[in-house]
Write a protein that holds these residues in place. Structure first.
Motif, PDB file in Angstrom:
ATOM      1  N   VAL A  31       0.638 -20.834  41.324  1.00 50.18           N
ATOM      2  CA  VAL A  31      -0.655 -21.488  41.073  1.00 50.18           C
ATOM      3  C   VAL A  31      -1.801 -20.519  41.358  1.00 50.18           C
ATOM      4  N   LYS A  32      -1.715 -19.785  42.440  1.00 50.78           N
ATOM      5  CA  LYS A  32      -2.766 -18.809  42.765  1.00 50.78           C
ATOM      6  C   LYS A  32      -2.898 -17.780  41.648  1.00 50.78           C
ATOM      7  N   LYS A  67      -4.604 -19.366  38.705  1.00 53.27           N
ATOM      8  CA  LYS A  67      -6.030 -19.569  38.944  1.00 53.27           C
ATOM      9  C   LYS A  67      -6.813 -18.268  38.822  1.00 53.27           C
ATOM     10  N   GLU A  68      -6.101 -17.141  38.768  1.00 51.94           N
ATOM     11  CA  GLU A  68      -6.740 -15.834  38.597  1.00 51.94           C
ATOM     12  C   GLU A  68      -6.543 -15.279  37.182  1.00 51.94           C
ATOM     13  N   TYR A 126      -7.489 -15.838  33.246  1.00 51.54           N
ATOM     14  CA  TYR A 126      -8.547 -16.520  32.497  1.00 51.54           C
ATOM     15  C   TYR A 126      -8.305 -16.520  31.006  1.00 51.54           C
ATOM     16  N   SER A 153     -10.240 -20.374  34.577  1.00 49.21           N
ATOM     17  CA  SER A 153      -8.815 -20.047  34.640  1.00 49.21           C
ATOM     18  C   SER A 153      -7.987 -20.988  33.767  1.00 49.21           C
ATOM     19  N   TYR A 166      -5.387 -22.412  34.625  1.00 53.45           N
ATOM     20  CA  TYR A 166      -4.999 -23.549  35.463  1.00 53.45           C
ATOM     21  C   TYR A 166      -6.106 -24.601  35.472  1.00 53.45           C
ATOM     22  N   ASP A 167      -7.336 -24.171  35.717  1.00 56.54           N
ATOM     23  CA  ASP A 167      -8.444 -25.115  35.822  1.00 56.54           C
ATOM     24  C   ASP A 167      -8.882 -25.681  34.474  1.00 56.54           C
ATOM     25  N   THR A 178      -9.505 -29.483  35.451  1.00 53.51           N
ATOM     26  CA  THR A 178      -9.540 -29.853  36.873  1.00 53.51           C
ATOM     27  C   THR A 178     -10.987 -30.020  37.345  1.00 53.51           C
ATOM     28  N   GLU A 192     -12.356 -28.365  39.723  1.00 56.19           N
ATOM     29  CA  GLU A 192     -12.899 -27.013  39.870  1.00 56.19           C
ATOM     30  C   GLU A 192     -13.325 -26.441  38.523  1.00 56.19           C
TER      31      GLU A 192
END
Length: 119
Positions: free
Chosen positions: A12-13, A16-17, A19, A26, A28-29, A95, A97
């Motif tokens: 996940v980290k 999130k990095e 894009y 990201s 993820y977001d 998300t 975020e």
């Protein structure tokens, strides 16, 4: 033995990095990640989608995701990215975020405005 939860957290980290080159949020977001499976043998499978099947960067983004996860988790036995189209992506998948980041960029709640118009 593999700590699957710790490995998932690291995936996940890494996501999130990573894009989308067209939107500075990201993957993820943006809500493009539908699932992360970490197996006992240390292999990782990521199920994801895109905002449209016509996205010209599908393979490039998928490759970037695979590389980001491999770099963040060198002990991963295997990393696979599977592109799925069901359910179709919608702005509702962004998300909290991601929504905040879009507000910073555009000055208003892009997702909220979309929901007013299309929900």
């Amino acid at each position: 033995m593999i700590d699957k939860e710790e490995m998932r957290r690291r995936v996940v980290k890494a996501l999130k990095e990573t894009y989308d080159p067209e939107v500075p949020v990201s993957v993820y977001d943006l809500g493009l990640i539908y699932g992360i499976d970490v197996k006992e043998d240390g292999s990782v499978k990521i199920r994801m989608t895109f905002t449209t099947p016509a996205c010209p960067l599908i393979w490039s983004i998928g490759y970037s995701i695979e590389n980001a996860v491999r770099s963040a988790i060198p002990e991963a036995k295997e990393v696979k990215v599977e592109v799925v189209w069901d359910p179709p992506w919608s702005p509702k998948m962004v998300t909290k975020e991601g929504r905040e980041r879009l507000k910073e960029i555009y000055g208003y709640d892009v997702v909220g405005e979309w929901m007013k118009s299309y929900s």
